[in-house]
Design a protein around this motif. Structure first.
Motif, PDB file in Angstrom:
ATOM      1  N   UNK A 130       6.885  10.783  10.529  1.00 40.80           N
ATOM      2  CA  UNK A 130       5.526  11.324  10.631  1.00 40.80           C
ATOM      3  C   UNK A 130       4.675  10.889   9.447  1.00 40.80           C
ATOM      4  N   UNK A 131       5.258  10.920   8.251  1.00 41.59           N
ATOM      5  CA  UNK A 131       4.517  10.518   7.051  1.00 41.59           C
ATOM      6  C   UNK A 131       4.164   9.034   7.112  1.00 41.59           C
ATOM      7  N   UNK A 132       5.044   8.220   7.643  1.00 45.97           N
ATOM      8  CA  UNK A 132       4.777   6.781   7.732  1.00 45.97           C
ATOM      9  C   UNK A 132       3.567   6.483   8.602  1.00 45.97           C
ATOM     10  N   UNK A 146      10.931  -4.725   4.138  1.00 46.29           N
ATOM     11  CA  UNK A 146       9.496  -4.631   4.396  1.00 46.29           C
ATOM     12  C   UNK A 146       9.177  -5.288   5.727  1.00 46.29           C
ATOM     13  N   UNK A 147       7.953  -5.091   6.178  1.00 45.31           N
ATOM     14  CA  UNK A 147       7.511  -5.754   7.393  1.00 45.31           C
ATOM     15  C   UNK A 147       7.104  -7.191   7.164  1.00 45.31           C
ATOM     16  N   UNK A 187       0.825  -1.208   0.000  1.00 46.47           N
ATOM     17  CA  UNK A 187       0.000   0.000   0.000  1.00 46.47           C
ATOM     18  C   UNK A 187       0.855   1.252   0.000  1.00 46.47           C
ATOM     19  N   UNK A 188       2.006   1.185   0.689  1.00 50.17           N
ATOM     20  CA  UNK A 188       2.907   2.324   0.798  1.00 50.17           C
ATOM     21  C   UNK A 188       4.323   1.917   0.389  1.00 50.17           C
ATOM     22  N   UNK A 207      11.445  -0.158  12.098  1.00 48.18           N
ATOM     23  CA  UNK A 207      10.527  -0.580  13.153  1.00 48.18           C
ATOM     24  C   UNK A 207       9.090  -0.213  12.888  1.00 48.18           C
ATOM     25  N   UNK A 208       8.859   0.741  11.988  1.00 48.28           N
ATOM     26  CA  UNK A 208       7.490   1.156  11.655  1.00 48.28           C
ATOM     27  C   UNK A 208       6.905   0.372  10.476  1.00 48.28           C
ATOM     28  N   UNK A 209       7.719  -0.421   9.799  1.00 52.94           N
ATOM     29  CA  UNK A 209       7.253  -1.108   8.600  1.00 52.94           C
ATOM     30  C   UNK A 209       6.260  -2.216   8.941  1.00 52.94           C
ATOM     31  N   UNK A 210       5.151  -2.223   8.233  1.00 54.41           N
ATOM     32  CA  UNK A 210       4.165  -3.300   8.336  1.00 54.41           C
ATOM     33  C   UNK A 210       4.221  -4.131   7.054  1.00 54.41           C
ATOM     34  N   UNK A 211       3.344  -5.090   6.955  1.00 56.59           N
ATOM     35  CA  UNK A 211       3.303  -5.894   5.729  1.00 56.59           C
ATOM     36  C   UNK A 211       2.826  -5.085   4.527  1.00 56.59           C
ATOM     37  N   UNK A 212       2.266  -3.911   4.784  1.00 56.82           N
ATOM     38  CA  UNK A 212       1.796  -3.042   3.703  1.00 56.82           C
ATOM     39  C   UNK A 212       2.854  -2.037   3.255  1.00 56.82           C
ATOM     40  N   UNK A 213       4.032  -2.057   3.904  1.00 61.56           N
ATOM     41  CA  UNK A 213       5.075  -1.064   3.627  1.00 61.56           C
ATOM     42  C   UNK A 213       6.274  -1.695   2.933  1.00 61.56           C
ATOM     43  N   UNK A 214       6.817  -0.973   1.962  1.00 63.25           N
ATOM     44  CA  UNK A 214       8.083  -1.331   1.337  1.00 63.25           C
ATOM     45  C   UNK A 214       9.016  -0.129   1.463  1.00 63.25           C
TER      46      UNK A 214
END
Length: 390
Positions: free
Chosen positions: A266-268, A348-349, A3-4, A312-319
């Motif tokens: 902040x953007x994340x 990624x997460x 997604x991101x 540490x902020x990365x989820x499965x939706x983040x690359x």
């Protein structure tokens, strides 16, 4: 798949001379290796992603089980400047290099600037930004003249003391000069406002009010494609300036590298669907051009120290994609960028089989990957590596 996508350009962090480095006078350059040799530091977090697996680097261990994908990329465009590198990352191939001005700008252009601004001009030569304000700063305060200078990049830079010429007037002057230098006979890639403060030699200091006035990209970038399809494109740092706002849905200004990381964090946290695009300029502007390997090395360490906050902020939706736009070996001669490969680190997460991916024959592989991820219609000479991220 994601997604991101968060894309970070470590401005000028090259990883060894490109095959055509000799054509650019850059044989033997290696920004990362030479910087870390000159001033040792350890970069354990970048090492975990695979940085030390791309090239043997002092203080960056090779990691058997990386937490990221890694490779390096080669630039194909005919240039080694900021705009060329970023535009290629976004999908363009710049096959005609921008003009540079090793002997300064023409009398005709300078006369036009004086006529349009009512101000005299001093400098008009390639120079370090800090050196030239030391040389002409007191004169500028006394006369109100503009300090105009360039480099081996396709740029026209205008320095002025904010207490002598108000910031808004400096910007207005740069906007006028930007319009003049769109003409083919005067063409430059960027006009850059370089405000400074201080009252005498030894006290002058450039402020954080730099502003870049770039040419609009010559063709459609992946940023335009994303925006056209209703995706978010959040520019952080000087990205908005580099692309003149083209394809950008939101712009976030930054003061320095540390502030850039803060703004990205902040953007994340935002709920968006698309791309965040950050440039960390200090490596290049503060240390590469000034040939300061100690400062460069410490800046690398400072980014490495903060990298866990980002991962540490990365989820499965983040690359997260980390790369560079060119080199700027602080141990090399002169003050110019250097023609080098750039590192590519991706994480990624998701729990994936991280490791080496195929070397990228162009920076535009990033644009192709972004386009494929978001399913937008965009043609580029690059090839997507999305299928390798598994």
């Amino acid at each position: 798949m994601y997604k991101k996508i968060h894309l970070i350009v470590l401005d000028s962090v090259g990883i060894g001379e490109a095959p055509d480095a000799e054509d650019f006078g850059d044989t033997g350059t290696h920004t990362l290796k030479h910087t870390l040799e000159a001033h040792p530091n350890t970069l354990p977090n970048l090492a975990k992603l695979g940085l030390g697996n791309i090239e043997a680097l002092p203080g960056v261990e090779k990691t058997e089980n990386t937490t990221g994908f890694y490779t390096k990329m080669q630039e194909v465009s005919k240039g080694k400047d900021t705009m060329t590198g970023h535009w290629e990352i976004a999908g363009l191939n710049i096959d005609t290099a921008f003009k540079v001005y090793p002997d300064g700008f023409s009398d005709e252009l300078l006369e036009k600037i004086t006529e349009a601004t009512g101000r005299g001009i001093v400098g008009n030569k390639p120079a370090s930004g800090t050196d030239i304000i030391e040389e002409y700063g007191e004169h500028q305060i006394e006369t109100g003249d503009l300090i105009i200078y360039t480099s081996n990049d396709p740029v026209l830079q205008i320095a002025a003391n904010e207490e002598v010429i108000p910031l808004e007037e400096i910007y207005e002057i740069c906007e006028k000069v930007r319009e003049m230098t769109k003409a083919p006979e005067f063409l430059v890639g960027r006009v850059i406002a370089r405000p400074f403060v201080g009252s005498k030699k030894g006290e002058f200091k450039r402020t954080e009010n730099r502003h870049d006035y770039a040419l609009k990209p010559f063709g459609k970038t992946v940023l335009d494609a994303l925006k056209d399809e209703g995706k978010d494109v959040i520019a952080i740092g000087k990205i908005n300036d580099i692309f003149t706002g083209s394809g950008i849905t939101d712009a976030v200004r930054t003061k320095n590298n540390d502030d850039g990381v803060d703004k990205l964090l902040e953007v994340m946290d935002r709920d968006f669907n698309g791309l965040s695009f950050l440039n960390l300029v200090d490596f290049d502007a503060e240390y590469g051009h000034r040939r300061d390997p100690e400062g460069y090395s410490n800046a690398l360490k400072a980014f490495d120290d903060r990298l866990p906050e980002l991962t540490g902020k990365l989820t499965e939706d983040d690359l997260l994609i980390i790369t560079a736009d060119h080199g700027n070996d602080p141990t090399y001669t002169g003050t110019d960028h250097t023609r080098e490969y750039v590192p590519l680190l991706i994480t990624t997460g998701k729990d994936l089989d991280f490791g080496e991916i195929n070397q990228c024959g162009t920076f535009s592989n990033i644009a192709a990957t972004i386009a494929e991820n978001f399913g937008v219609d965009y043609e580029t000479h690059g090839q997507s590596f999305l299928k390798e991220l598994k």
